[in-house]
Structure formats: structure tokens, C-alpha cells
Design a protein around this motif. Structure first.
Motif, PDB file in Angstrom:
ATOM      1  N   ILE A   1       0.850  -1.185   0.000  1.00 15.09           N
ATOM      2  CA  ILE A   1       0.000   0.000   0.000  1.00 15.09           C
ATOM      3  C   ILE A   1       0.885   1.234   0.000  1.00 15.09           C
ATOM      4  O   ILE A   1       2.093   1.164   0.275  1.00 15.09           O
ATOM      5  CB  ILE A   1      -0.946   0.040   1.211  1.00 15.09           C
ATOM      6  CG1 ILE A   1      -0.119   0.106   2.502  1.00 15.09           C
ATOM      7  CG2 ILE A   1      -1.876  -1.172   1.228  1.00 15.09           C
ATOM      8  CD1 ILE A   1      -0.966   0.502   3.697  1.00 15.09           C
ATOM      9  N   GLY A   2       0.281   2.346  -0.319  1.00 17.28           N
ATOM     10  CA  GLY A   2       1.041   3.584  -0.337  1.00 17.28           C
ATOM     11  C   GLY A   2       0.408   4.564  -1.298  1.00 17.28           C
ATOM     12  O   GLY A   2      -0.391   4.170  -2.157  1.00 17.28           O
ATOM     13  N   PRO A   3       0.752   5.847  -1.158  1.00 12.90           N
ATOM     14  CA  PRO A   3       0.160   6.863  -2.030  1.00 12.90           C
ATOM     15  C   PRO A   3       0.596   6.676  -3.493  1.00 12.90           C
ATOM     16  O   PRO A   3       1.575   5.979  -3.766  1.00 12.90           O
ATOM     17  CB  PRO A   3       0.710   8.186  -1.457  1.00 12.90           C
ATOM     18  CG  PRO A   3       1.902   7.806  -0.654  1.00 12.90           C
ATOM     19  CD  PRO A   3       1.691   6.389  -0.182  1.00 12.90           C
TER      20      PRO A   3
ATOM     21  N   VAL B   1       6.436   4.576   0.725  1.00 11.84           N
ATOM     22  CA  VAL B   1       6.276   6.017   0.525  1.00 11.84           C
ATOM     23  C   VAL B   1       7.552   6.521  -0.148  1.00 11.84           C
ATOM     24  O   VAL B   1       8.653   6.258   0.350  1.00 11.84           O
ATOM     25  CB  VAL B   1       6.041   6.762   1.858  1.00 11.84           C
ATOM     26  CG1 VAL B   1       6.054   8.272   1.605  1.00 11.84           C
ATOM     27  CG2 VAL B   1       4.723   6.350   2.479  1.00 11.84           C
ATOM     28  N   ALA B   2       7.376   7.169  -1.278  1.00 13.72           N
ATOM     29  CA  ALA B   2       8.504   7.756  -2.011  1.00 13.72           C
ATOM     30  C   ALA B   2       9.649   6.763  -2.203  1.00 13.72           C
ATOM     31  O   ALA B   2      10.818   7.077  -2.027  1.00 13.72           O
ATOM     32  CB  ALA B   2       9.008   9.012  -1.304  1.00 13.72           C
ATOM     33  N   GLY B   3       9.303   5.531  -2.564  1.00 11.24           N
ATOM     34  CA  GLY B   3      10.324   4.561  -2.904  1.00 11.24           C
ATOM     35  C   GLY B   3      10.986   3.877  -1.716  1.00 11.24           C
ATOM     36  O   GLY B   3      11.954   3.148  -1.888  1.00 11.24           O
ATOM     37  N   ARG B   4      10.515   4.154  -0.504  1.00 12.68           N
ATOM     38  CA  ARG B   4      11.102   3.505   0.676  1.00 12.68           C
ATOM     39  C   ARG B   4      10.032   2.755   1.447  1.00 12.68           C
ATOM     40  O   ARG B   4       8.866   3.143   1.460  1.00 12.68           O
ATOM     41  CB  ARG B   4      11.719   4.551   1.597  1.00 12.68           C
ATOM     42  CG  ARG B   4      12.942   5.192   1.005  1.00 12.68           C
ATOM     43  CD  ARG B   4      13.441   6.326   1.875  1.00 12.68           C
ATOM     44  NE  ARG B   4      14.541   7.000   1.222  1.00 12.68           N
ATOM     45  CZ  ARG B   4      15.780   6.533   1.168  1.00 12.68           C
ATOM     46  NH1 ARG B   4      16.068   5.400   1.774  1.00 12.68           N
ATOM     47  NH2 ARG B   4      16.732   7.195   0.539  1.00 12.68           N
ATOM     48  N   VAL B   5      10.470   1.674   2.117  1.00 18.21           N
ATOM     49  CA  VAL B   5       9.531   0.911   2.935  1.00 18.21           C
ATOM     50  C   VAL B   5       9.361   1.621   4.275  1.00 18.21           C
ATOM     51  O   VAL B   5      10.342   1.888   4.965  1.00 18.21           O
ATOM     52  CB  VAL B   5      10.051  -0.522   3.168  1.00 18.21           C
ATOM     53  CG1 VAL B   5       9.136  -1.258   4.136  1.00 18.21           C
ATOM     54  CG2 VAL B   5      10.168  -1.266   1.855  1.00 18.21           C
ATOM     55  N   VAL B   6       8.115   1.987   4.578  1.00 24.28           N
ATOM     56  CA  VAL B   6       7.901   2.662   5.861  1.00 24.28           C
ATOM     57  C   VAL B   6       7.125   1.779   6.833  1.00 24.28           C
ATOM     58  O   VAL B   6       6.950   2.133   7.988  1.00 24.28           O
ATOM     59  CB  VAL B   6       7.144   3.995   5.671  1.00 24.28           C
ATOM     60  CG1 VAL B   6       7.968   4.959   4.833  1.00 24.28           C
ATOM     61  CG2 VAL B   6       5.786   3.751   5.035  1.00 24.28           C
TER      62      VAL B   6
ATOM     63  N   LEU C   1      -2.110  -5.295  12.572  1.00 20.35           N
ATOM     64  CA  LEU C   1      -2.332  -3.916  12.138  1.00 20.35           C
ATOM     65  C   LEU C   1      -3.806  -3.541  12.219  1.00 20.35           C
ATOM     66  O   LEU C   1      -4.687  -4.400  12.117  1.00 20.35           O
ATOM     67  CB  LEU C   1      -1.851  -3.742  10.684  1.00 20.35           C
ATOM     68  CG  LEU C   1      -0.333  -3.865  10.468  1.00 20.35           C
ATOM     69  CD1 LEU C   1      -0.032  -4.005   8.996  1.00 20.35           C
ATOM     70  CD2 LEU C   1       0.391  -2.661  11.054  1.00 20.35           C
ATOM     71  N   THR C   2      -4.022  -2.234  12.371  1.00 15.15           N
ATOM     72  CA  THR C   2      -5.392  -1.729  12.327  1.00 15.15           C
ATOM     73  C   THR C   2      -5.498  -0.766  11.157  1.00 15.15           C
ATOM     74  O   THR C   2      -4.477  -0.326  10.599  1.00 15.15           O
ATOM     75  CB  THR C   2      -5.731  -0.967  13.602  1.00 15.15           C
ATOM     76  OG1 THR C   2      -4.875   0.190  13.672  1.00 15.15           O
ATOM     77  CG2 THR C   2      -5.512  -1.829  14.837  1.00 15.15           C
ATOM     78  N   LEU C   3      -6.726  -0.427  10.800  1.00 15.41           N
ATOM     79  CA  LEU C   3      -6.936   0.529   9.709  1.00 15.41           C
ATOM     80  C   LEU C   3      -6.219   1.842   9.986  1.00 15.41           C
ATOM     81  O   LEU C   3      -5.693   2.485   9.071  1.00 15.41           O
ATOM     82  CB  LEU C   3      -8.434   0.786   9.518  1.00 15.41           C
ATOM     83  CG  LEU C   3      -9.173  -0.263   8.673  1.00 15.41           C
ATOM     84  CD1 LEU C   3     -10.662   0.073   8.598  1.00 15.41           C
ATOM     85  CD2 LEU C   3      -8.574  -0.368   7.280  1.00 15.41           C
ATOM     86  N   ALA C   4      -6.160   2.236  11.254  1.00 11.86           N
ATOM     87  CA  ALA C   4      -5.515   3.500  11.613  1.00 11.86           C
ATOM     88  C   ALA C   4      -4.024   3.463  11.298  1.00 11.86           C
ATOM     89  O   ALA C   4      -3.448   4.434  10.804  1.00 11.86           O
ATOM     90  CB  ALA C   4      -5.740   3.783  13.097  1.00 11.86           C
ATOM     91  N   ASP C   5      -3.395   2.276  11.552  1.00 13.11           N
ATOM     92  CA  ASP C   5      -1.963   2.138  11.225  1.00 13.11           C
ATOM     93  C   ASP C   5      -1.729   2.406   9.741  1.00 13.11           C
ATOM     94  O   ASP C   5      -0.784   3.079   9.336  1.00 13.11           O
ATOM     95  CB  ASP C   5      -1.473   0.724  11.551  1.00 13.11           C
ATOM     96  CG  ASP C   5      -1.562   0.429  13.041  1.00 13.11           C
ATOM     97  OD1 ASP C   5      -1.456   1.406  13.823  1.00 13.11           O
ATOM     98  OD2 ASP C   5      -1.736  -0.753  13.399  1.00 13.11           O
ATOM     99  N   LEU C   6      -2.633   1.815   8.933  1.00 11.98           N
ATOM    100  CA  LEU C   6      -2.447   1.947   7.485  1.00 11.98           C
ATOM    101  C   LEU C   6      -2.702   3.368   7.034  1.00 11.98           C
ATOM    102  O   LEU C   6      -2.034   3.883   6.142  1.00 11.98           O
ATOM    103  CB  LEU C   6      -3.378   0.988   6.734  1.00 11.98           C
ATOM    104  CG  LEU C   6      -3.196  -0.484   7.076  1.00 11.98           C
ATOM    105  CD1 LEU C   6      -3.896  -1.355   6.051  1.00 11.98           C
ATOM    106  CD2 LEU C   6      -1.732  -0.868   7.156  1.00 11.98           C
TER     107      LEU C   6
ATOM    108  N   GLY D   1      -0.703   9.250   5.279  1.00 15.20           N
ATOM    109  CA  GLY D   1      -0.486  10.563   5.864  1.00 15.20           C
ATOM    110  C   GLY D   1       0.983  10.958   5.903  1.00 15.20           C
ATOM    111  O   GLY D   1       1.304  12.130   6.043  1.00 15.20           O
ATOM    112  N   ALA D   2       1.867   9.955   5.756  1.00 16.06           N
ATOM    113  CA  ALA D   2       3.285  10.219   5.964  1.00 16.06           C
ATOM    114  C   ALA D   2       3.950  10.830   4.730  1.00 16.06           C
ATOM    115  O   ALA D   2       4.943  10.341   4.248  1.00 16.06           O
ATOM    116  CB  ALA D   2       3.994   8.919   6.356  1.00 16.06           C
TER     117      ALA D   2
END
Lengths: 239, 538, 323
Positions: free
Chosen positions: A27-29, A213-218, A226-231, A236-237
Motif C-alpha cells: 500500500i502507499g500513495p 512512501v517515495a520509494g522507501r519501505v515505511v 495492524l489496524t486501519l488506523a496504522d495503514l 499521511g506520511a
């Protein structure tokens, strides 16, 4: 491991291992590098630094028949589907087994479709059996997405790579398609890597979630932890 | 969780598209009829004894004439050819742009009659070959550079108008309609909604016309308009093959320049190097526009074209003379029957030519297309070799092909048909390669990614998508081939070209009119058939 | 940032000045060229003449435009036309412009329109040109043109031995030269007809190779089993050994009149009634071994008159080539 396109780094410092039976959601933007990660895994993009191992082999080191054999064990649902619009649906599904067909059989099938029962089974699983002889460019976006999945069902790959495999489907069909892909993993004994936009889907259908995010594993954790909030944090990052 | 899927449905039967099958079978039948007409299926058509003569032609390709005086002659001839081609193509694009407005469906809307009539008017300039225009214009204008410029500009202008109109008509309507819906006027709506999506195609076609114009300028040289073609024709009539090849290579070099420039501009337009935050024109495109303008201006100066000639009294007198001589057309029975027989030969010749060219183009397109991304050296070299071979096929003028093929074939329709076929293959192969290059590469890559072998990837990923455009090009070239038969009609190959040449030799203008009318009608008929066939392919 | 927003929101848009200047410059160049063209001579409509003058320049000297389509080695003459133009220019005190023409039909039309004043025509094309251009007069021919011959050639595979009987040619694939050639078409067709052979009746119809050399090559190839060409070309090709051994001479036609210089009425109007005589004098006065004679493959030029071509005109009418 690193991938660069021109001057821009698409992925940097990636170190991921997918174990057998694992279903990984990425997942990710938008623009985070999800598609590039999948392209690395199916060998259509080579890393600028580092190595990629797929099913125990290094695609970049293989040529010709050996490469084709490896690739036939990896099935991909592309984001833009990459179907041939001018062909009938049956041929686009059959394209999943071109690796095991001789050139002659492939050519003959264009005139007289081969292996129609298996194609019908696959299409039936995605609810499209009645469109088997339709021209593919006459189908809607969602229908084409299901044709791409049917191609995978016919291919029976060990490793399933799926780039937004259900982006154009309604919730019921989305769940159905992801279950089918999961079934392939169980049957083939490999794994699955799927990029997904919807965090809820990631938690529901996958065993592990990787956030890019931006090519890096965050983020890299089992789905159960995990919860939906974590994801939501991944989206948001932004920097 | 339960999944609700549509109830099982009856699986439909595989249905062939009837129209397409009908067209396919029709095409096979027409080809068979043409081959029978060319005596290919009955009796001997090959003349192996002539291979030595053919060999002289072929081997001279490796030892072209390179002596200084001859190269000097060629150099100055190249300038004339370039000037004719530039002015002719510029005139064609200008006429085409104006004409396109007059014949576009977009202009006429639902008034189908007006649209059909305007298209019909275009058929006359389009139906006659540049060489025929040249011969007619020599009679009006004498030795004036306008002859060459108009002989290219008029027929090309008509073709360009038709193609421009089709390109504009095929642009998706959404953008323009959205603008019209907000109350924007017709012209601004066309400028913002129609032209931008069509511009790439329009520009690519203009450059294609420039390359064609170079080859046409050479054909016009064959009838005395000067330039490379004139030198080629002199050497050709004395069978000085080494000099013929030098001229062919010079012509090939010019064509390469036109192709490369066209491709560069096209690629640049497709992927402009613009910065998002500042309005700046691409310097390469600006340069291309300026070079084009300067080239046209230079050509005008170099050929010393004077508009006054067109309206001079003498031109009027000569027009009256030719019209008096050409009217009424010759309509006596035996001659009309002769025209009918010749028309059948012409059709058969064009069908064989286009069939040969299409098969060749489909087989070669894959190799000739320059692949995107990294490829192996042998593959790259093979691509270059095929592209150069195609270039030479179209740089050798059809009359030369006709003679050298006649060395190894017996007289009849076949040598002319094959001469036209190899020439058309040169053109069609290039068009097919470009069509292949412009296909979306992703489906094929996706097949490679799942392990399909290259042949299967080509069959499933390239062929289905390329068939439509390549057949459309072939059908379009069929109409051109009909006109080109005029060039290879002599030498006993027959057809309307031979008839035309024999009547021109007698200055029998009435009969010339009849043959020209027949040619135009044939072109219109072929255009109609090919338009319907293309519609069935879509 | 603010400027960017101005553009995006449809504010005043700054066109880069280079582009505007570029287009203006281009336009100016076109205009300048159009003006410049008025004072320039086209490289295609008027070749470099000996003195650099042009057909239309109002110089003190008159000007004459000439053209020639020789049968043999046309490329040699066409590329050395300066020799002819220079020689005539000096001898006649005229600006002589040599016009490149390759097509007989075009030459006849250009003679009619007055673009060409003096043309080296074949027998038949000369007749056609004279009929379309009232007032034209033949002024000179080569020594060999008064008694010109054609030769029939056959491929050795036919097994035919040289003979004066043309009837054995009738069942063969046969090629003429150019459609309007006197020596490659008209006269041979007539001699065939004289011996009862239909000149159009060869199997598959006769071919038209387009040139004498092409006829030789096609008969050598065996594509056509027999053909006919100008004797001058045959002799010269046989002499330099370039004739394929598969081709042999079969028959030689009787003599007839062929090539000649034809002068148009426009030039006489412009340059004086005596122009024809001056030209005849120039041609007949060329000394043996002169370069011009060499180029035309002649020992000398001699005077000629329209009556010499009456036979050609009559035959042309019979065969439908003159109307």
C-alpha cells in the motif's frame, strides 16, 4: 536494492523477502513505487543496484528458454491490464498459456480457439462466461479487469503479482477476485504480492502489509497486527 | 462469506463476422482472377535466360558511377529535385488544408449530398498520376518550373485534402462538443477541440508527403522536368546501370533525410520537452518550422517561379488549343472496347501488385520496425538492413523495375504488376513498420512477462492490433497503384498506361481524354470499394 | 509563482519573442525570395547558355533555345550540351540556351508552344511537330540521315539465319524501340507491312522497349525473340563489343530519311527571315572532326527540305501515328 529511471530514484533501499504461502499487500500513495516493485518481481524491470530473486532464480541472469520458463511460473495482473483489444476474450485468456503452447498451436488457436472448456471455467469463475467470444475492446473497464484475472486462472502461476487487480469492480466482485487469487496461491504453493489502494482490503485478504512512501519501505508487518488506523498513517506520511 | 454471481448462462457460439469473411473471400477471388489474367496459373512466365541481363543491373548496385563529372551533375540535379519536392509538397499541404475544410464530414454535418459531391470533385485531380499532370501541363505552360510544382501540388493537394479531412473526422468528438455546448463558436471549437488531437497525424502525413514528393519529382524528371529523374532517365535509356544506381542512391539519401526529419519531429511532438511551469516552445520544433519555411523560400528563388506565367495570355491560348483538341472525347465502339480491355488489365495489375506488397509488408514490418528499448546487435542490424532494402525498393522508379523484371519474365501483365508490387512494397513496408512502432508495446511485453515465446507474442500481441492499420494502408495504396500502372504500362505490359502512351504519341487528344476519364472512373470505383472494405475492417 | 498563476488563470500570456521573430523572419524570407525570383533564371526552364545570358533578357543579341533528343548515348550529349551551345553562339552571334528534354512528345509540344526554337527531331516527330506548328522548316540533317537504315535483330535461340525475308519474324515475340521512333518503330513497321507481316500482330502484341539499347538488352535476354533498332546504334555497339553474343543481326531495311534540325516560326519572326539560311550555313560549314559533329555521330551536316519527309508522313498516316 535500488531502481532508477533516468535521474529519479523510483525505489531505494528495498529489502523484502516473500515466503511461500504469504499474501503481501503493498500500500502507499500514488507514485510511491508500487508498480515498479511488481515490475521488479516479474523481471520486466532490472534493478540498477542489488539483485532480485524470483522463485529461487535471478531473472536478470537468465536468457531465452530458461527465462521464459521462469516467467511462465509468475502471473501478473497489470494495472493497465495490457490486453489486446482487437482479440476476442477467449484469445486474451488463452494468452495465459502461450508459454506452454507451440507456435503452431498458438497460431491455429487464433483461427479455431483451443482449450475452450478451461477458458469457460476461468471466465465462469469471474462471471464472464457469456462474453467468451466478444471482442475485448467492447467490454467495460471492470469486465476487462476480470478477463485479466481469468488469464491468470488459466496460467496457474506459482507467484501471483497483481497491480490494483480490483480497482474497477464493485465490492462483491472485488472480494471474489481476491479470493480467486488467494486460491491460486494456495494451489500453486507460491505467494502473492498485490498493490491495493483500499487498506480494508489489504487487512481482509492479505497476511502481511508493506507500506511504501517515495520509494522507501515505511511499514512491514503481519496483517493481524495492524489496524486501519496504522495503514492510514502510511498515506499521511507525506514529505 | 457468500458470493453472489450471475446465474450460469448459456455459452454463446463462436460467430464469425460475416462482413469480414465476405470481404476476405472476395479479395481472394479477385486475386485469383488477376493471377489467371496474368497467365501465372497457365503456362510459362519466367525467362531464365535473362538472368544475365538482370545480373548486370543488380551487380551495378555495388559499383555505382562515382567519377567526378558525373557526381557534379548529380549534385546540381539534387538541388533541382529538392526544390521541386519542397515547393510541390508545400503547395500540396496548403491546398490540402484548404481542401480538407471543404470535404470534411465535420464541415458538412448531416448534409451528405454536399459532402459526397465535394469528395467527387476531388477525384479528378486525384485520379491522374503526377506524370500525367506533368505531360498535360507541359502543353499549357511549356518549359516553366510551374509544370513540376503543379504536377506534384495538384494531385498531392487532392490526396492530402482527403487524408486531412479523414484525420480530422476521426478525432473523438468529445472535446469539441463540450466546447460547442458551452456556446463557443465553430472555429474556436475546432481550434481547441479538433486540431490539437489531430495535429500529430497531420504533421506526420505532411512529412510523408514530402518524401513522396521527392520520389515524384524524380518521376517528373523522367518526362523532362529536370533534376535527378532527368539524369536517371538519360542513363536509363542508355542502360548505364552504374549511373542509374548513383542516381538511385542520391534519391535514397534524400528520402532518408525526409524520413528521419519527419520521424524526429513526430517523436518530439508526441513527447514534447516542455517545462510545466513556463510557456516555452520546443527549440527543435521551432527550428523545424523555420527550416521548412526557409527551404520553401529557397526553392521558390532557386526555381525562379513566377506567378505571372500562370495568368499570361500564352497560357490561355495553349489552354484553348488543348481543350479544342481534347473535346469531344473519342467514343467510337472499337476504341471503347480497347479501353475496357485495358482497364481490366490495369485492375489485375494493381491487384497483383498490392497483394504482393501487402504480404511482403506484413512479413517484414516486424523486422523493419525499430524496436523500443534495448535490443541485441544482430536484431538492430537486421532492422537497418530491411529498412534500407525497402528504401531502395521505392527509390528505383517503377519504369526501371519494369524493364529489369522484364529481363527475367516473359512479356505480359505480370512484369508490370511485379514492378509495381516491389515498388509499392517499398512504400507499404515503411508504412507498416511505422504502424507497428506506434502500437502500444504493453500487451506484447505482458505476454513476454508470462513466458510466451517471441512468435506467440507477435501472433497475440502485435498481429491483431497491426492488421487493421496495415490493411487500411494497403487498401489506400491500391488506389495509388491504379494510378501508378500508368508508369509501367509500356513494354507490352498493357493496361490503360500503354493505351495512354500510344495515344499521346499520336497526339490524339480525343482518345487521351477518353483514357483519362476511364482512369479517373477506375480510381473512384477503387476508392469506393476500398472505403467500404476499410469500414468492414473497423 | 505569481506569474505562473497568472498564466494558468488565463492572464496575459507572454509569447516568447524568439518565436514571433522567427515567424516574421520566415515570412520575410518568402517575400524576399518571391521578389528575387523575378530577376533570376530558372535552372530548369533555361539552361546555362554560353554567355550566361537568358532567353528573355533584353540584351543586344538575339536568343535561341534549342533542344535535342539523340538516339544514341543521349546522356553524353545532354551532359555536354555546352559544346553545342558555345559553338552555335560564337558562329551566329546569338545567345543560345540548351533545354534539357527527354521525351519526344514533350519536345513536339514545346516546339509548338514556342519554348523551343530549334529542335533535333527524328523523322516522325519532325513531321508531327511541323504539322502542329505551321511555318516550321527543316534546315539540316546529317550525311547519314539521307540514307538511314534500321536493323532487325534476333536472339540466337531462334536459330534464324540472316535473310531479307521478314515473314519468319511474324510468330516471334517482338519489340520495337520507342513508340514514336522513326528507326525503331515507324519504318520497320512499314517494311514489315510491305512483306505482309502485321506490324501489330506479333504474339501478345509488340513491345515498346523505350530505347534502342533496351531493345538490344531485351532481345539478348530472350524476353523478346526479335527486335528492331537504329543501324547507327547497332554498328557502334557492335564496334565496341558491347553487344551480347546472344543477339545477331537478321536483316537491314532499305534507306529512308530520318533525323533533322527543325526551326520554328517564332525564331524567324524574332531574329530575321535569313535565320534558317544562317543556321543551314552554320551546320553545313562545320569542319570535319568538329566536336559538335562528334557529339551527333556525323561526318558532316547537309541541307534538307520538307519534301524529304513526305514518305514518312504518308506512312505515319497509314499506321495511324500522324493524324
Amino acid at each position: 536494492m535500488e531502481v532508477r529511471f533516468g535521474g529519479a530514484a523510483a525505489l531505494t533501499g528495498i529489502d523484502l523477502t516473500v515466503a511461500a504461502g504469504e499474501r503481501v499487500a503493498v500500500i502507499g500513495p500514488s507514485g510511491a513505487g508500487k508498480s515498479t516493485l511488481l515490475a521488479l518481481a516479474n523481471g520486466s524491470v532490472a534493478p540498477t543496484a542489488g539483485t532480485v530473486q524470483v522463485l529461487g532464480a535471478v531473472p536478470a541472469a537468465l536468457r531465452g528458454r530458461a527465462l521464459r520458463q521462469l516467467r511462465s511460473r509468475v502471473g501478473t495482473v497489470h494495472q493497465h491490464l495490457e490486453l489486446v483489444g482487437q482479440l476476442r476474450v477467449v484469445h486474451n485468456v488463452n494468452a495465459g498459456r502461450l508459454s506452454s503452447w507451440s507456435a503452431g498451436r498458438a497460431a491455429w488457436s487464433l483461427l479455431r480457439p483451443q482449450g475452450v472448456p478451461e477458458v469457460l471455467d476461468a471466465l465462469g469463475a469471474v462471471g464472464l462466461a457469456d462474453r467468451v467470444f466478444e471482442r475485448t475492446d467492447r467490454l467495460s473497464g471492470g469486465q476487462r479487469q476480470r478477463v485479466a484475472v481469468a488469464r491468470l486462472l488459466v496460467q496457474r502461476p506459482e507467484l501471483v503479482l497483481a497491480d490494483e487487480p480490483a480497482s474497477a469492480l464493485d465490492p462483491v466482485l472485488t472480494d471474489r477476485v481476491l479470493e480467486l487469487l488467494a486460491g491460486l496461491v494456495t494451489e500453486g504453493g507460491g505467494g502473492m504480492v498485490a498493490s491495493l489502494h483500499d487498506p480494508a482490503l489489504a487487512l481482509r485478504h492479505c497476511t502481511r502489509v508493506v507500506g511504501l512512501v517515495a520509494g522507501r519501505v515505511v511499514l512491514d508487518a503481519p496483517a493481524s497486527a495492524l489496524t486501519l488506523a496504522d495503514l492510514a498513517g502510511v498515506y499521511g506520511a507525506r514529505r | 462469506m457468500t458470493t453472489v454471481l450471475p446465474a450460469p448462462v448459456a455459452v454463446p457460439a463462436l460467430q464469425r463476422v460475416r462482413a469480414r469473411w465476405a470481404w476476405g473471400l472476395g479479395a481472394v477471388a479477385v486475386l485469383a482472377w488477376s493471377l489467371v489474367g496474368a497467365k501465372l496459373l497457365s503456362g510459362n512466365v519466367v525467362n531464365p535466360a535473362g538472368s544475365a541481363q538482370f545480373g548486370r543491373f543488380a551487380s551495378a548496385a555495388l559499383s555505382p558511377a562515382l567519377d567526378r563529372p558525373f557526381l557534379g551533375v548529380l549534385a546540381s540535379s539534387v538541388l533541382i529535385t529538392v526544390a521541386y519536392a519542397a515547393l510541390g509538397a508545400a503547395l500540396a499541404v496548403a491546398l490540402g488544408a484548404l481542401g480538407a475544410v471543404a470535404v470534411a464530414r465535420t464541415t458538412w454535418g448531416r448534409r451528405r449530398l454536399g459532402w459526397a459531391l465535394s469528395r467527387g470533385v476531388l477525384a479528378v485531380p486525384r485520379g491522374l498520376h503526377e506524370a500525367v499532370w506533368g505531360l498535360l501541363l507541359v502543353n499549357l505552360l511549356g518549359l516553366d518550373p510551374w509544370v513540376g510544382v503543379l504536377a506534384i501540388g495538384i494531385p498531392y493537394g487532392a490526396v492530402t485534402a482527403k487524408v486531412f479531412a479523414d484525420l480530422v473526422d476521426e478525432v473523438p468528438r468529445g472535446g469539441q462538443e463540450a466546447l460547442l455546448a458551452t456556446g463557443v463558436g465553430r472555429l474556436p471549437a475546432a481550434l481547441y477541440g479538433l486540431l490539437p488531437p489531430a495535429s500529430g497525424g497531420l504533421l506526420a502525413y505532411s512529412f510523408y508527403r514530402l518524401e513522396c514528393a521527392i520520389r515524384s519529382a524524380v518521376v517528373l524528371g523522367l518526362i523532362g522536368a529536370g533534376g535527378l529523374g532527368y539524369q536517371l532517365s538519360l542513363s536509363f535509356s542508355a542502360l548505364r546501370w552504374d549511373e542509374v544506381w548513383s542516381a538511385v542512391y542520391a534519391l535514397s539519401a534524400l528520402c532518408v533525410l525526409a524520413v528521419v526529419a519527419g520521424r524526429a519531429v513526430r517523436r518530439r511532438l508526441a513527447a514534447p520537452r516542455s517545462s510545466a511551469d513556463r510557456l516555452r516552445r520546443d527549440p527543435a520544433l521551432t527550428a523545424a518550422v523555420l527550416v521548412t519555411l526557409a527551404g520553401v523560400a529557397w526553392s521558390w528563388w532557386y526555381l525562379a517561379v513566377s506567378p505571372a506565367t500562370l495568368v499570361s495570355d500564352r497560357t490561355g491560348q495553349q489552354l484553348a488549343y488543348v481543350l479544342r483538341a481534347a473535346w469531344p472525347p473519342d467514343t467510337d465502339g472499337p476504341f471503347l472496347r480497347e479501353v475496357g480491355t485495358a482497364a481490366v488489365d490495369t485492375v489485375q495489375m494493381s491487384v497483383i501488385a498490392i497483394a504482393l506488397a501487402t504480404v511482403g509488408a506484413v512479413l517484414l514490418a516486424g523486422v523493419a520496425a525499430s524496436p523500443a528499448g534495448r535490443v541485441s546487435l544482430p536484431r538492430r542490424l537486421a532492422g537497418i538492413a530491411v529498412r534500407l532494402a525497402l528504401l531502395v525498393l521505392r527509390a528505383v522508379p517503377p519504369p526501371v523495375w519494369a524493364l529489369v523484371l522484364l529481363f527475367v519474365l516473359l512479356p505480359g501483365v505480370l512484369p508490370g504488376a511485379l514492378a509495381l508490387g516491389v515498388y509499392t512494397l517499398g512504400v507499404l513496408g515503411r508504412l507498416a513498420a511505422e504502424a507497428t512502432e506506434e502500437l502500444d508495446p504493453r500487451p506484447r511485453d505482458a505476454l513476454a512477462a508470462l513466458g510466451a515465446r517471441p512468435v506467440a507474442g507477435w501472433l497475440y500481441g502485435v498481429l491483431p492490433a497491426a492488421t487493421g492499420p496495415v490493411l487500411a494502408f494497403a487498401l489506400y495504396r491500391w488506389e495509388v497503384a491504379i494510378r501508378d500502372t500508368v508508369l509501367v504500362g509500356l513494354l507490352g505490359a498493357g493496361g490503360l498506361g500503354a493505351l495512354l502512351a500510344s495515344r499521346l504519341a499520336r497526339f490524339d487528344w480525343g482518345a487521351v481524354t477518353t483514357v483519362l476519364v476511364a482512369l479517373v472512373l477506375l480510381t473512384v470505383a477503387v476508392d469506393l470499394v476500398s472505403a467500404r472494405a476499410r469500414a468492414a475492417l473497423r | 509563482m505569481s506569474r505562473r498563476r497568472a498564466v494558468r488563470s488565463g492572464g496575459p500570456l507572454e509569447l516568447p519573442s524568439t518565436t514571433r521573430r522567427g515567424f516574421l523572419g520566415g515570412g520575410a524570407a518568402v517575400l524576399a525570395a518571391a521578389l528575387a525570383a523575378c530577376g533570376r533564371t530558372s535552372p530548369v526552364s533555361s539552361s546555362v547558355s554560353s554567355s550566361g545570358g537568358t532567353a528573355s533578357s533584353p540584351g543586344a543579341r538575339g536568343s535561341l533555345s534549342i533542344g535535342a533528343i539523340p538516339d544514341q548515348d543521349p546522356q553524353v550529349l545532354q551532359r555536354l550540351y555546352g559544346t553545342v551551345a558555345d559553338s552555335m553562339s560564337t558562329a551566329l552571334d546569338l545567345d543560345v540556351a540548351y533545354q534539357p528534354v527527354t521525351d519526344y512528345g514533350a519536345a513536339v509540344s514545346l516546339f509548338r508552344t514556342g519554348d523551343l526554337d530549334l529542335v533535333w527531331f527524328g523523322g516522325l516527330t519532325g513531321v508531327q511537330a511541323r504539322l502542329q506548328t505551321p511555318g516550321a522548316e527543316p534546315i539540316a540533317q546529317r550525311d547519314i540521315d539521307a540514307d538511314f537504315h534500321s536493323v532487325f535483330v534476333v536472339n540466337t535461340a531462334t536459330g534464324l539465319a540472316p535473310s531479307d525475308d521478314l515473314t519468319p519474324l511474324a510468330p516471334l515475340r517482338f519489340s520495337y524501340g520507342s513508340e514514336t521512333s522513326t528507326s525503331g518503330r515507324l519504318m520497320p513497321a512499314w517494311f514489315l507491312q510491305q512483306q505482309g507481316v502485321d506490324p501489330q500482330g506479333f504474339p501478345g502484341g509488340p513491345g515498346f522497349s523505350g530505347s534502342h539499347d533496351a531493345t538490344l538488352a531485351l532481345v539478348a535476354a530472350g524476353t523478346y525473340q526479335a527486335g528492331v533498332l537504329n543501324e547507327q546504334v547497332w554498328t557502334s555497339r557492335a564496334a565496341d563489343g558491347s553487344v551480347d553474343p546472344a543477339v545477331v543481326r537478321y536483316a537491314r531495311t532499305p534507306g529512308y530519311h530520318d533525323y533533322h534540325w527543325l526551326l520554328g516560326p517564332g525564331a524567324t519572326d524574332r531574329l530575321g527571315e535569313d535565320l534558317g539560311d544562317r543556321l543551314t550555313g552554320y551546320f553545313t560549314g562545320l569542319p570535319a572532326g568538329n566536336d559538335v559533329l562528334e557529339l551527333f555521330g556525323a561526318a558532316s551536316f547537309v541541307a534538307t527540305e520538307a519534301g524529304n519527309y513526305d514518305q514518312i508522313e504518308e506512312i505515319g498516316r497509314q499506321l495511324g501515328l500522324v493524324s
